[in-house]
Design a protein around this motif. Structure first.
Motif, PDB file in Angstrom:
ATOM      1  N   PHE A 492      11.940  29.859 -91.126  1.00 25.07           N
ATOM      2  CA  PHE A 492      11.832  28.403 -91.131  1.00 25.07           C
ATOM      3  C   PHE A 492      12.739  27.786 -90.066  1.00 25.07           C
ATOM      4  O   PHE A 492      12.352  26.850 -89.355  1.00 25.07           O
ATOM      5  CB  PHE A 492      12.175  27.870 -92.524  1.00 25.07           C
ATOM      6  N   ALA A 493      13.964  28.336 -89.937  1.00 21.39           N
ATOM      7  CA  ALA A 493      14.890  27.821 -88.927  1.00 21.39           C
ATOM      8  C   ALA A 493      14.373  28.092 -87.519  1.00 21.39           C
ATOM      9  O   ALA A 493      14.452  27.224 -86.637  1.00 21.39           O
ATOM     10  CB  ALA A 493      16.268  28.443 -89.119  1.00 21.39           C
ATOM     11  N   ALA A 494      13.825  29.280 -87.283  1.00 18.67           N
ATOM     12  CA  ALA A 494      13.302  29.608 -85.957  1.00 18.67           C
ATOM     13  C   ALA A 494      12.115  28.716 -85.602  1.00 18.67           C
ATOM     14  O   ALA A 494      11.994  28.239 -84.456  1.00 18.67           O
ATOM     15  CB  ALA A 494      12.894  31.079 -85.911  1.00 18.67           C
ATOM     16  N   PHE A 495      11.238  28.477 -86.564  1.00 19.19           N
ATOM     17  CA  PHE A 495      10.082  27.618 -86.322  1.00 19.19           C
ATOM     18  C   PHE A 495      10.519  26.181 -86.034  1.00 19.19           C
ATOM     19  O   PHE A 495       9.988  25.508 -85.133  1.00 19.19           O
ATOM     20  CB  PHE A 495       9.156  27.670 -87.532  1.00 19.19           C
ATOM     21  N   THR A 496      11.527  25.709 -86.763  1.00 19.56           N
ATOM     22  CA  THR A 496      11.993  24.336 -86.583  1.00 19.56           C
ATOM     23  C   THR A 496      12.704  24.163 -85.249  1.00 19.56           C
ATOM     24  O   THR A 496      12.492  23.175 -84.530  1.00 19.56           O
ATOM     25  CB  THR A 496      12.920  23.931 -87.745  1.00 19.56           C
ATOM     26  N   GLY A 510      12.480  26.076 -71.098  1.00 25.70           N
ATOM     27  CA  GLY A 510      12.482  25.604 -72.479  1.00 25.70           C
ATOM     28  C   GLY A 510      11.329  26.170 -73.270  1.00 25.70           C
ATOM     29  O   GLY A 510      11.491  26.565 -74.437  1.00 25.70           O
ATOM     30  N   LEU A 511      10.146  26.217 -72.639  1.00 24.98           N
ATOM     31  CA  LEU A 511       8.992  26.791 -73.336  1.00 24.98           C
ATOM     32  C   LEU A 511       9.184  28.283 -73.596  1.00 24.98           C
ATOM     33  O   LEU A 511       8.768  28.799 -74.638  1.00 24.98           O
ATOM     34  CB  LEU A 511       7.728  26.552 -72.501  1.00 24.98           C
ATOM     35  N   GLN A 512       9.796  28.987 -72.663  1.00 21.40           N
ATOM     36  CA  GLN A 512      10.066  30.407 -72.887  1.00 21.40           C
ATOM     37  C   GLN A 512      11.031  30.604 -74.055  1.00 21.40           C
ATOM     38  O   GLN A 512      10.859  31.528 -74.868  1.00 21.40           O
ATOM     39  CB  GLN A 512      10.631  31.028 -71.613  1.00 21.40           C
ATOM     40  N   HIS A 513      12.051  29.750 -74.094  1.00 19.34           N
ATOM     41  CA  HIS A 513      13.003  29.824 -75.215  1.00 19.34           C
ATOM     42  C   HIS A 513      12.307  29.524 -76.539  1.00 19.34           C
ATOM     43  O   HIS A 513      12.541  30.191 -77.562  1.00 19.34           O
ATOM     44  CB  HIS A 513      14.143  28.833 -74.979  1.00 19.34           C
ATOM     45  N   ALA A 514      11.428  28.518 -76.547  1.00 23.53           N
ATOM     46  CA  ALA A 514      10.691  28.181 -77.763  1.00 23.53           C
ATOM     47  C   ALA A 514       9.768  29.319 -78.176  1.00 23.53           C
ATOM     48  O   ALA A 514       9.638  29.646 -79.371  1.00 23.53           O
ATOM     49  CB  ALA A 514       9.900  26.893 -77.546  1.00 23.53           C
ATOM     50  N   ALA A 515       9.110  29.948 -77.205  1.00 20.22           N
ATOM     51  CA  ALA A 515       8.227  31.077 -77.525  1.00 20.22           C
ATOM     52  C   ALA A 515       9.006  32.234 -78.134  1.00 20.22           C
ATOM     53  O   ALA A 515       8.518  32.934 -79.038  1.00 20.22           O
ATOM     54  CB  ALA A 515       7.486  31.531 -76.250  1.00 20.22           C
ATOM     55  N   TRP A 516      10.217  32.454 -77.631  1.00 22.63           N
ATOM     56  CA  TRP A 516      11.058  33.538 -78.194  1.00 22.63           C
ATOM     57  C   TRP A 516      11.338  33.293 -79.677  1.00 22.63           C
ATOM     58  O   TRP A 516      11.247  34.204 -80.498  1.00 22.63           O
ATOM     59  CB  TRP A 516      12.345  33.610 -77.381  1.00 22.63           C
ATOM     60  N   TRP A 517      11.665  32.045 -80.038  1.00 23.26           N
ATOM     61  CA  TRP A 517      11.912  31.718 -81.439  1.00 23.26           C
ATOM     62  C   TRP A 517      10.621  31.799 -82.258  1.00 23.26           C
ATOM     63  O   TRP A 517      10.641  32.229 -83.416  1.00 23.26           O
ATOM     64  CB  TRP A 517      12.517  30.314 -81.560  1.00 23.26           C
ATOM     65  N   LEU A 518       9.506  31.400 -81.677  1.00 24.66           N
ATOM     66  CA  LEU A 518       8.237  31.446 -82.415  1.00 24.66           C
ATOM     67  C   LEU A 518       7.816  32.883 -82.705  1.00 24.66           C
ATOM     68  O   LEU A 518       7.240  33.166 -83.767  1.00 24.66           O
ATOM     69  CB  LEU A 518       7.151  30.737 -81.605  1.00 24.66           C
ATOM     70  N   GLN A 538       1.352  30.739 -85.215  1.00 21.59           N
ATOM     71  CA  GLN A 538       0.467  31.342 -84.220  1.00 21.59           C
ATOM     72  C   GLN A 538      -0.270  30.271 -83.411  1.00 21.59           C
ATOM     73  O   GLN A 538      -0.493  30.431 -82.201  1.00 21.59           O
ATOM     74  CB  GLN A 538      -0.538  32.264 -84.914  1.00 21.59           C
ATOM     75  N   TYR A 539      -0.666  29.191 -84.065  1.00 22.77           N
ATOM     76  CA  TYR A 539      -1.345  28.109 -83.339  1.00 22.77           C
ATOM     77  C   TYR A 539      -0.394  27.479 -82.316  1.00 22.77           C
ATOM     78  O   TYR A 539      -0.771  27.276 -81.142  1.00 22.77           O
ATOM     79  CB  TYR A 539      -1.829  27.063 -84.336  1.00 22.77           C
ATOM     80  N   LEU A 540       0.855  27.186 -82.754  1.00 28.05           N
ATOM     81  CA  LEU A 540       1.813  26.587 -81.832  1.00 28.05           C
ATOM     82  C   LEU A 540       2.180  27.551 -80.709  1.00 28.05           C
ATOM     83  O   LEU A 540       2.368  27.143 -79.552  1.00 28.05           O
ATOM     84  CB  LEU A 540       3.068  26.146 -82.592  1.00 28.05           C
ATOM     85  N   LEU A 541       2.248  28.833 -81.028  1.00 22.31           N
ATOM     86  CA  LEU A 541       2.578  29.827 -80.015  1.00 22.31           C
ATOM     87  C   LEU A 541       1.480  29.905 -78.953  1.00 22.31           C
ATOM     88  O   LEU A 541       1.761  30.037 -77.747  1.00 22.31           O
ATOM     89  CB  LEU A 541       2.776  31.192 -80.673  1.00 22.31           C
ATOM     90  N   ALA A 542       0.209  29.798 -79.366  1.00 21.53           N
ATOM     91  CA  ALA A 542      -0.893  29.802 -78.404  1.00 21.53           C
ATOM     92  C   ALA A 542      -0.831  28.577 -77.496  1.00 21.53           C
ATOM     93  O   ALA A 542      -1.095  28.672 -76.278  1.00 21.53           O
ATOM     94  CB  ALA A 542      -2.227  29.857 -79.142  1.00 21.53           C
ATOM     95  N   VAL A 543      -0.455  27.439 -78.072  1.00 19.49           N
ATOM     96  CA  VAL A 543      -0.319  26.220 -77.273  1.00 19.49           C
ATOM     97  C   VAL A 543       0.801  26.364 -76.248  1.00 19.49           C
ATOM     98  O   VAL A 543       0.670  25.960 -75.074  1.00 19.49           O
ATOM     99  CB  VAL A 543      -0.080  24.999 -78.193  1.00 19.49           C
ATOM    100  N   VAL A 544       1.932  26.947 -76.672  1.00 15.20           N
ATOM    101  CA  VAL A 544       3.071  27.136 -75.769  1.00 15.20           C
ATOM    102  C   VAL A 544       2.695  28.074 -74.620  1.00 15.20           C
ATOM    103  O   VAL A 544       2.994  27.816 -73.438  1.00 15.20           O
ATOM    104  CB  VAL A 544       4.295  27.661 -76.545  1.00 15.20           C
ATOM    105  N   TYR A 545       2.030  29.199 -74.951  1.00 16.34           N
ATOM    106  CA  TYR A 545       1.617  30.131 -73.909  1.00 16.34           C
ATOM    107  C   TYR A 545       0.621  29.479 -72.943  1.00 16.34           C
ATOM    108  O   TYR A 545       0.638  29.743 -71.728  1.00 16.34           O
ATOM    109  CB  TYR A 545       0.984  31.367 -74.537  1.00 16.34           C
TER     110      TYR A 545
END
Length: 603
Positions: A492-496, A510-518, A538-545
């Motif tokens: 939950f913390a990583a997703f938030t 920033g997006l790479q850092h967010a993808a690492w947490w996702l 998974q949906y948010l991770l696809a958007v980030v990628y």
């Protein structure tokens, strides 16, 4: 051992059994004990002369008779003794029919006491049997019958208060509090009238264990004759968040119980058992987990399990195993948790009250797994109708309003309510209550709840556009969470924090850092089988990628999203589960065997 033999309460031991018992006794290889055992091993009475020489040194066993005096012949013969030494049956120990109305003629030496009906243990054995199989009528009547017998020459047995105390304990264990309170007041009066201070102290301590109504439960103070387990039970009262006591008070009570237990051991109290010393380890495991120190809690639980007997009815061992199994289930290791609970070594020695706790814990693991998987129909239509009796909080599994039967607390209840409103996208109205929960959890040192509350506050701040402050808030407590002692909180913390990074800016780093947490959140949610949360990640991770231009990673994440979505649909449609049904069927069969007093269960 000799008292058991002369009291004739059990079948007499053979000569070989007596010799083996003495040989296995402590210090049997020292001094006179070794000489006695050596003599017994070389003991022979093959001739009458050997028998006369042996018994000539024991004149107290014989009563000299004058010549011409008539009387009963001696029942001890040389032939019968040889048969006893060889372990063969003989007529000397043949059961004699006893006339209940007049049994004085069956005594060798008639005394006035032989004409009295003294206390017998059969009623107490019936009480234990009734308590084990749950027969309340048999248990109560047998217990009263036992303590109403003649124990001495006085008009009153002097132990009536003990019978009442044991009867109150029976009602307390079976949660029959109203009946227990009535008998407990009678037991207190009888103990005072008889001057039994120890029993009086036990009655008062037991009274303080009963649930309090609209008032804070009383806490025991260290005093003479106070059982250390009663002090240890106060930890349960102090850990109840409705009483608003910090965890430091619980640790102080544990230290007090250790000191009283050492005092009891030094003064040779008869009620001290060896297994009682492990109770404080079981309690410490719970308190350390509440303080957020899960590793220390696991060590304390392992100590309690390692030094208690497997397959016994020791409640300390059962409590430690149940807590360990539930923590494994919280980590997503459902199969391992069920393997611990369904091990025959765990349930074969259970008493009926402990069986209820064990069955409830098995059900809780199954309910936790079903609710996390999103199997609402399985939970509602299959698990709930088969739930064993016991306490449970439905808000641990489904988002529902608070029940009136659940006490109002200032930490967990607001958090449950916030999670329910978060599903409705209306969590903003709970901001004030959330801040109060954070303050109380920090003040009371409930670090586990404090971490959850901080993440929820960051999530609420993200909805209000405070992405940077929310990110900093989580990163400050992330070193406590990233260890993985509770992977649901870590997910939950990583997703938030990933959402906070995305909301703060759209730079590639920033997006790479967010993808690492996702990726961490997706892995943890998959381990927990929280598939609905997996879909969000998974949906948010696809958007980030996609925003990063990583098409291959985007397509892989999208494919995982479709696979998880299909799995969720299949799980939502299932109403029954073969494995869950088999487990609950086994729990029922164990319960039937508990009622029958047998522990043999076919695989």
């Amino acid at each position: 051992m000799l008292l058991d033999e002369v009291s004739e309460l059990t079948q007499p031991k053979s000569f070989r059994e007596l010799r083996d018992v003495l040989s296995a006794a402590p210090k049997s290889d020292e001094g006179d004990a070794r000489a006695l055992i050596s003599t017994l091993k070389a003991f022979k009475l093959e001739t009458t002369d050997q028998m006369i020489n042996f018994f000539s040194g024991l004149p107290m066993l014989f009563q000299e008779k004058d010549e011409g005096t008539e009387g009963p012949e001696s029942i001890l013969f040389h032939k019968e003794l040889l048969l006893w030494i060889d372990g063969k049956p003989n007529k000397a120990y043949k059961s004699t029919h006893k006339d209940e109305l007049n049994s004085t003629d069956s005594q060798i030496f008639q005394t006035q006491g032989d004409r009295q009906n003294w206390a017998q243990p059969e009623a107490y054995a019936s009480w234990i049997k009734g308590q084990t199989i749950g027969d309340e009528t048999l248990a109560k009547e047998s217990l009263r019958s036992f303590f109403e017998q003649r124990f001495h020459e006085g008009n009153d047995s002097g132990v009536r208060q003990l019978g009442l105390l044991n009867l109150v304990r029976y009602h307390y264990i079976h949660e029959e509090y109203s009946a227990g309170r009535k008998l407990l007041s009678e037991a207190i009066n009888v103990s005072r009238n008889s001057g039994d201070k120890i029993t009086l102290q036990q009655c008062i301590s037991l009274l303080r264990r009963f649930p309090s109504v609209n008032e804070r439960p009383p806490i025991n103070e260290v005093q003479p004759n106070l059982n250390p387990l009663d002090i240890l039970y106060d930890v349960k009262k102090l850990m109840d968040e409705t009483n608003e006591q910090p965890l430091s008070a619980s640790f102080l009570k544990i230290a007090e119980s250790l000191g009283v237990f050492d005092l009891w051991c030094d003064t040779n109290m008869n009620t001290t058992k060896e297994s009682d010393q492990w109770a404080q380890h079981t309690v410490q495991a719970i308190v350390w987990n509440a303080a957020g120190c899960e590793n220390i809690g696991d060590i304390e639980a392992d100590v309690a399990v390692a030094f208690t007997s497997a397959g016994s009815s020791d409640n300390n061992r059962l409590t430690a195993l149940l807590n360990t199994a539930y923590r494994r289930a919280r980590q997503g290791n459902y199969d391992n948790a069920l393997a611990i609970l369904l091990n025959p070594v765990v349930w074969k020695g259970l008493t009926l009250p402990d069986y209820k706790i064990w069955a409830q814990e098995v059900w809780q693991v199954l309910a936790l797994r079903a609710s996390r998987r999103g199997q609402d129909r399985l939970y509602r239509d299959f698990l709930l109708p088969r739930q064993p009796p016991g306490e449970r909080n439905m808000r641990h599994y489904v988002y529902i309003p608070r029940s009136r039967s659940v006490p109002i607390g200032k930490i967990s209840n607001p958090l449950h309510e916030l999670l329910r409103l978060r599903e409705c996208e209306a969590s903003a109205i709970m901001t004030e209550q959330l801040l109060k929960s954070i303050w109380h959890s920090e003040f009371l040192f409930r670090i586990h709840h404090y971490r959850i509350a901080v993440i929820l506050l960051a999530d609420a701040g993200l909805q209000l556009g405070l992405s940077q402050s929310s990110q900093k808030m989580i990163e400050d407590i992330m070193p406590q969470i990233v260890t993985g002692n509770d992977i649901e909180i870590r997910a939950f913390a990583a997703f938030t924090v990933a959402r906070c990074i995305i909301a703060a800016g759209h730079s590639v780093s920033g997006l790479q850092h967010a993808a690492w947490w996702l990726v961490i959140a997706e892995k943890d949610y998959m381990a927990l089988q929280l598939y609905r949360s997996v879909l969000d990640v998974q949906y948010l991770l696809a958007v980030v990628y996609n925003s990063m231009g990583a098409e291959q990673e985007r397509d892989a994440s999208a494919q995982r999203f479709k696979t998880t979505q299909q799995l969720v649909e299949n799980l939502e449609a299932s109403v029954a589960d073969a494995e869950t049904g088999a487990i609950l069927d086994m729990v029922s069969r164990v319960g039937i065997l508990e009622f029958e007093g047998s522990n043999k269960l076919e695989a």
